[in-house]
Write a protein that holds these residues in place. Structure first.
Motif, PDB file in Angstrom:
ATOM      1  N   PHE A   9       1.059  -1.258  -0.065  1.00 31.92           N
ATOM      2  CA  PHE A   9       0.047   0.238   0.099  1.00 31.92           C
ATOM      3  C   PHE A   9       1.197   1.229  -0.257  1.00 31.92           C
ATOM      4  O   PHE A   9       1.434   1.343   1.368  1.00 31.92           O
ATOM      5  N   ARG A  28       2.994  -8.060   1.253  1.00 36.42           N
ATOM      6  CA  ARG A  28       1.852  -8.635   1.633  1.00 36.42           C
ATOM      7  C   ARG A  28       2.757  -9.814   0.618  1.00 36.42           C
ATOM      8  O   ARG A  28       2.108  -9.461  -1.205  1.00 36.42           O
ATOM      9  N   ARG A  36      -2.669 -21.495   2.566  1.00 32.04           N
ATOM     10  CA  ARG A  36      -3.003 -20.295   3.270  1.00 32.04           C
ATOM     11  C   ARG A  36      -1.954 -18.987   4.079  1.00 32.04           C
ATOM     12  O   ARG A  36      -2.889 -18.698   5.017  1.00 32.04           O
ATOM     13  N   TYR A  37      -0.699 -19.022   3.330  1.00 31.39           N
ATOM     14  CA  TYR A  37      -0.182 -18.360   4.026  1.00 31.39           C
ATOM     15  C   TYR A  37      -0.748 -16.267   3.108  1.00 31.39           C
ATOM     16  O   TYR A  37       0.934 -15.894   3.340  1.00 31.39           O
ATOM     17  N   TYR A  39      -1.375 -13.602   1.808  1.00 33.16           N
ATOM     18  CA  TYR A  39      -1.395 -11.882   2.317  1.00 33.16           C
ATOM     19  C   TYR A  39      -1.073 -12.062   3.755  1.00 33.16           C
ATOM     20  O   TYR A  39      -1.019 -10.704   4.433  1.00 33.16           O
ATOM     21  N   ARG A  40      -0.086 -13.234   4.104  1.00 31.51           N
ATOM     22  CA  ARG A  40       0.455 -12.305   5.063  1.00 31.51           C
ATOM     23  C   ARG A  40       1.624 -11.740   4.509  1.00 31.51           C
ATOM     24  O   ARG A  40       2.208 -11.056   3.834  1.00 31.51           O
ATOM     25  N   SER A  41       1.752 -10.365   5.196  1.00 29.36           N
ATOM     26  CA  SER A  41       2.095  -9.425   5.897  1.00 29.36           C
ATOM     27  C   SER A  41       3.898  -9.244   6.385  1.00 29.36           C
ATOM     28  O   SER A  41       3.850 -10.053   7.549  1.00 29.36           O
ATOM     29  N   PHE A  84       9.328  -7.777  16.106  1.00 29.22           N
ATOM     30  CA  PHE A  84       9.486  -8.244  17.439  1.00 29.22           C
ATOM     31  C   PHE A  84      10.432  -9.331  17.675  1.00 29.22           C
ATOM     32  O   PHE A  84      10.625  -9.879  18.916  1.00 29.22           O
TER      33      PHE A  84
ATOM     34  N   ASP B 125      -0.704 -20.233  15.427  1.00 29.60           N
ATOM     35  CA  ASP B 125       0.127 -19.820  14.255  1.00 29.60           C
ATOM     36  C   ASP B 125      -1.662 -19.459  13.783  1.00 29.60           C
ATOM     37  O   ASP B 125      -2.369 -19.856  13.461  1.00 29.60           O
ATOM     38  N   PHE B 127      -2.631 -18.430  11.193  1.00 30.24           N
ATOM     39  CA  PHE B 127      -2.807 -18.605   9.420  1.00 30.24           C
ATOM     40  C   PHE B 127      -2.898 -19.676   8.815  1.00 30.24           C
ATOM     41  O   PHE B 127      -3.792 -21.169   8.326  1.00 30.24           O
ATOM     42  N   MET B 133     -10.425 -13.683   3.754  1.00 29.11           N
ATOM     43  CA  MET B 133      -9.899 -11.853   2.990  1.00 29.11           C
ATOM     44  C   MET B 133     -11.710 -11.100   3.160  1.00 29.11           C
ATOM     45  O   MET B 133     -12.036 -12.470   1.710  1.00 29.11           O
ATOM     46  N   GLY B 139      -6.859  -4.278   3.814  1.00 27.99           N
ATOM     47  CA  GLY B 139      -5.203  -4.450   4.348  1.00 27.99           C
ATOM     48  C   GLY B 139      -4.675  -5.925   4.839  1.00 27.99           C
ATOM     49  O   GLY B 139      -3.688  -6.023   4.116  1.00 27.99           O
ATOM     50  N   ARG B 141      -6.409 -10.394   5.715  1.00 25.29           N
ATOM     51  CA  ARG B 141      -7.602 -11.179   5.958  1.00 25.29           C
ATOM     52  C   ARG B 141      -8.191 -10.435   7.490  1.00 25.29           C
ATOM     53  O   ARG B 141      -7.080 -10.758   8.623  1.00 25.29           O
ATOM     54  N   MET B 167      -6.890  -7.737  12.401  1.00 21.74           N
ATOM     55  CA  MET B 167      -6.649  -7.957  10.869  1.00 21.74           C
ATOM     56  C   MET B 167      -4.646  -8.675  11.312  1.00 21.74           C
ATOM     57  O   MET B 167      -4.385  -8.040  11.670  1.00 21.74           O
ATOM     58  N   VAL B 168      -4.889  -9.950   9.807  1.00 26.16           N
ATOM     59  CA  VAL B 168      -4.390 -11.268  10.686  1.00 26.16           C
ATOM     60  C   VAL B 168      -2.329 -10.036  10.092  1.00 26.16           C
ATOM     61  O   VAL B 168      -3.005  -9.758   8.308  1.00 26.16           O
ATOM     62  N   PHE B 169      -1.944  -9.961  10.835  1.00 25.31           N
ATOM     63  CA  PHE B 169      -0.139  -9.551   9.512  1.00 25.31           C
ATOM     64  C   PHE B 169       0.252 -10.809   9.728  1.00 25.31           C
ATOM     65  O   PHE B 169       0.758 -10.764   8.227  1.00 25.31           O
ATOM     66  N   ASP B 170       1.124 -10.936  10.226  1.00 23.81           N
ATOM     67  CA  ASP B 170       1.877 -12.673  10.086  1.00 23.81           C
ATOM     68  C   ASP B 170       1.703 -13.510  11.286  1.00 23.81           C
ATOM     69  O   ASP B 170      -0.229 -12.962  11.867  1.00 23.81           O
ATOM     70  N   GLU B 171       1.913 -14.763  11.246  1.00 16.50           N
ATOM     71  CA  GLU B 171       1.849 -16.176  12.241  1.00 16.50           C
ATOM     72  C   GLU B 171       1.794 -16.149  13.275  1.00 16.50           C
ATOM     73  O   GLU B 171       0.304 -16.734  13.943  1.00 16.50           O
ATOM     74  N   THR B 173       0.391 -11.740  14.580  1.00 17.44           N
ATOM     75  CA  THR B 173       0.374 -10.545  14.981  1.00 17.44           C
ATOM     76  C   THR B 173      -0.817 -10.768  14.354  1.00 17.44           C
ATOM     77  O   THR B 173      -0.922 -10.713  13.209  1.00 17.44           O
ATOM     78  N   ALA B 268      -5.892  -1.641   7.810  1.00 15.67           N
ATOM     79  CA  ALA B 268      -6.673  -1.057   7.040  1.00 15.67           C
ATOM     80  C   ALA B 268      -6.055  -0.907   5.072  1.00 15.67           C
ATOM     81  O   ALA B 268      -5.074  -1.315   5.679  1.00 15.67           O
ATOM     82  N   VAL B 286      -1.643  -3.481  18.507  1.00 15.88           N
ATOM     83  CA  VAL B 286      -0.947  -4.151  17.829  1.00 15.88           C
ATOM     84  C   VAL B 286      -1.381  -5.645  18.509  1.00 15.88           C
ATOM     85  O   VAL B 286      -0.631  -5.299  19.947  1.00 15.88           O
ATOM     86  N   ARG B 288      -0.110  -9.242  20.236  1.00 15.30           N
ATOM     87  CA  ARG B 288       0.994 -10.767  19.597  1.00 15.30           C
ATOM     88  C   ARG B 288       0.315 -11.893  20.477  1.00 15.30           C
ATOM     89  O   ARG B 288      -0.102 -12.047  21.724  1.00 15.30           O
TER      90      ARG B 288
END
Lengths: 85, 481
Positions: A9, A28, A36-37, A39-41, A84, B125, B127, B133, B139, B141, B167-171, B173, B268, B286, B288
């Motif tokens: 974005f 992403r 399954r992953y 859109y992982r950012s 993190f 996890d 995911f 989506m 922005g 899922r 919103m899911v950012f990573d596994e 977060t 977003a 955020v 975790r």
């Protein structure tokens, strides 16, 4: 190696977006090995170009409200940045 | 006395099925937009709730869409006649929630279905869960669209259940907006952040329907006790695995973790309750993840915010309006009712009043706009008691004929707002600044009686005997309705 696809974005004026320099950004993954992953950012250090062919992977660009731009750019991901610890 | 209620989503799904208000979809659907598109169309057409039995990439998981997007479903959730009218549902809700709060009870982990599967460490996890989506262009899922987040005050025993999108950012977060005036915002930004302490949280997905209603409600009563009041029985809670919070034992999925101070991540855009993608992509709160627990064959709930009507619009309108009813009644204002139109995306509240004295509309607006909930009310329409507040046609007629375009409108500037208002300019969104307006649709008491316009309607300008004759003969005239 098969081309990968990412998107990002961009909230600033596209014409002023810097190219061909290392920068940190959120991207992403649109084509993960395990679907399954999708859109992982992640934060990445990357180089990008508005040319579709300059860098190895494709980068789709969306504006702040999700508007997808018609033509993709290209990206070279140098490394993923873990925020993190 | 316990009312008829459903202790979990599964019983509620069966109840919808028994009332022909459920479509079970056996064919596989894709979590990537297809499921969201189905739920969106269901909301726009007011169709039956979709129950997805097979989700692409996620065998063993199911999903339940638009769980409470109609008044019929709300009536069923409350154990009422599915055809109950909005005033009937409203009166029942007010009756149940005006008594004494009902404390929750704790159950052993072995009796809690939400502990049938426990993932911690690397297994926890995000995911591995079928977060949809929801809209193209979002922005990320959004695993949490119809859910609530449990959090606890740092200094007191106060616990909040609130719907904060995630919103899911990573596994590990998630990220989402936590507005500073919200209960969780006050706790996190007011207490945890100044001490640089992470705040434990638990996200509850697939709760029983009345817990969802309570989490949407802006009541000062703790939401678990409020749920108990709606059920007429205590909610059964169980302790989390990795923190000291308690969650409903019969929920489908629990995500445990910590809200992290000192860092924010871009979140977003997202299709929001106003029916637009408005709030900008920007750094937000955020979360975790430390553990995920879930029932066997868990059912993810999916709401789809967009143009009316989704459950957020319906239930927030419903409960916000009724909280205002309680407030105005507590102040002795001679109101005849309060109704917030779901189609207004809980921005417009209609208050019916007996215009007993001059300035009563302004007094009502001052109370509504002066309340803690004021950012959700941008327009107050005050009508007199000859207007049916539940009848949109009558309200629009009153608005267009009784409200003077200059004297009947009063603006309130420099109000608290949210970044989600589509009408606000970017600066107003950035600082959550709002504006509000009163539409006074009562005729001034100072007008001579002989100058008062007379409403011309079937009920108003014909003698009773003529009305009765016409009604009696209606079908014999040849009319079918």
């Amino acid at each position: 190696m098969a081309q990968k696809e990412y998107d990002t974005f961009i909230l600033t004026e596209l014409s002023q977006f810097p190219e061909d320099q290392e920068m940190e950004m959120i991207v992403r993954n649109l084509m993960p090995a395990d679907r399954r992953y999708k859109y992982r950012s992640f934060y990445a250090t990357a180089m990008i170009s508005k040319s579709e062919s300059k860098y190895p992977d494709r980068l789709w660009v969306r504006l702040g409200r999700g508007q997808l731009q018609e033509k993709p750019w290209s990206i070279k991901i140098i490394k993923e940045v873990n925020k993190f610890g | 006395m316990a009312y008829k209620f459903y202790k979990d989503n599964r019983e509620f799904i069966e109840a919808l099925k028994a009332n022909n208000d459920l479509v079970t979809i056996e064919q596989e659907v894709d979590w990537d937009l297809e499921m969201g598109a189905i739920v969106r169309r269901v909301c726009e057409k007011k169709s039956a709730s979709p129950y997805f039995k097979r989700i692409k990439d996620y065998p063993g998981f199911e999903a339940f869409g638009a769980p409470l997007s109609t008044y019929k479903r709300l009536a069923i959730a409350m154990g009422m006649n599915p055809d109950a009218s909005v005033p009937e549902i409203s009166n029942e809700y007010v009756k149940r929630t005006t008594g004494d709060p009902i404390k929750s009870i704790l159950v052993d982990k072995k009796k809690a279905p939400c502990k049938e599967n426990i993932w911690t460490g690397k297994d926890a996890d995000l995911f591995k869960l079928p977060g949809p989506m929801v809209h193209d262009g979002d922005g990320g899922r959004y695993l949490a669209t119809w859910h609530f987040v449990v959090s606890k005050d740092l200094d007191t025993e106060f616990v909040n259940w609130g719907m904060y999108r995630q919103m899911v950012f990573d596994e590990k977060t998630m990220v989402g907006p936590v507005l500073p005036f919200s209960d969780m915002g006050k706790m996190f930004y007011g207490k945890y952040v100044p001490k640089n302490k992470p705040m434990p949280f638990a996200t509850v997905i697939g709760c029983d329907p009345l817990s969802g209603v309570a989490a949407c409600a802006p009541s000062p009563i703790p939401e678990d006790e409020f749920t108990g009041m709606l059920m007429g029985a205590p909610v059964e809670l169980v302790k989390c695995e990795t923190n000291d919070l308690y969650v409903p034992a019969y929920a489908e999925i629990i995500i445990e973790g910590e809200v992290i101070p000192g860092i924010q991540i871009d979140e977003a855009p997202f299709g929001e309750y106003t029916g637009y993608r408005t709030s900008p992509r920007e750094p937000r709160t955020v979360y975790r993840v430390t553990a995920i627990t879930f029932r066997n064959n868990p059912i993810v709930t999916v709401s789809n915010m967009g143009v009316p009507t989704d459950e957020g619009q319906l239930l927030r309108s419903f409960s916000l309006g009724l909280e205002m009813r309680k407030l105005l009644e507590s102040q002795g204002i001679p109101i005849t009712g309060v109704y917030m139109l779901p189609e207004s995306t809980h921005h417009l509240v209609v208050v019916g009043v007996r215009p007993a004295y001059s300035g009563i509309a302004s007094q009502i607006a001052n109370l509504v706009f002066g309340s803690k909930l004021s950012p959700w009310f941008t327009m107050v329409v005050v009508v007199d008691n000859e207007t049916d507040i539940y009848n949109k046609d009558e309200v629009i007629h009153a608005l267009c004929t009784k409200c003077h375009p200059i004297r009947g409108i009063r603006k309130y500037e420099q109000a608290p707002g949210t970044p989600l208002y589509p009408f606000a300019d970017p600066e107003e969104r950035k600082w959550s600044r709002g504006s509000q307006v009163l539409f006074d649709c009562t005729f001034p008491l100072s007008w001579p009686k002989s100058d008062l316009p007379i409403k011309v309607s079937f009920n108003n300008v014909y003698p009773k005997e003529v009305q009765e004759k016409v009604l009696k003969n209606w079908k014999s005239y040849g009319f079918k309705d």
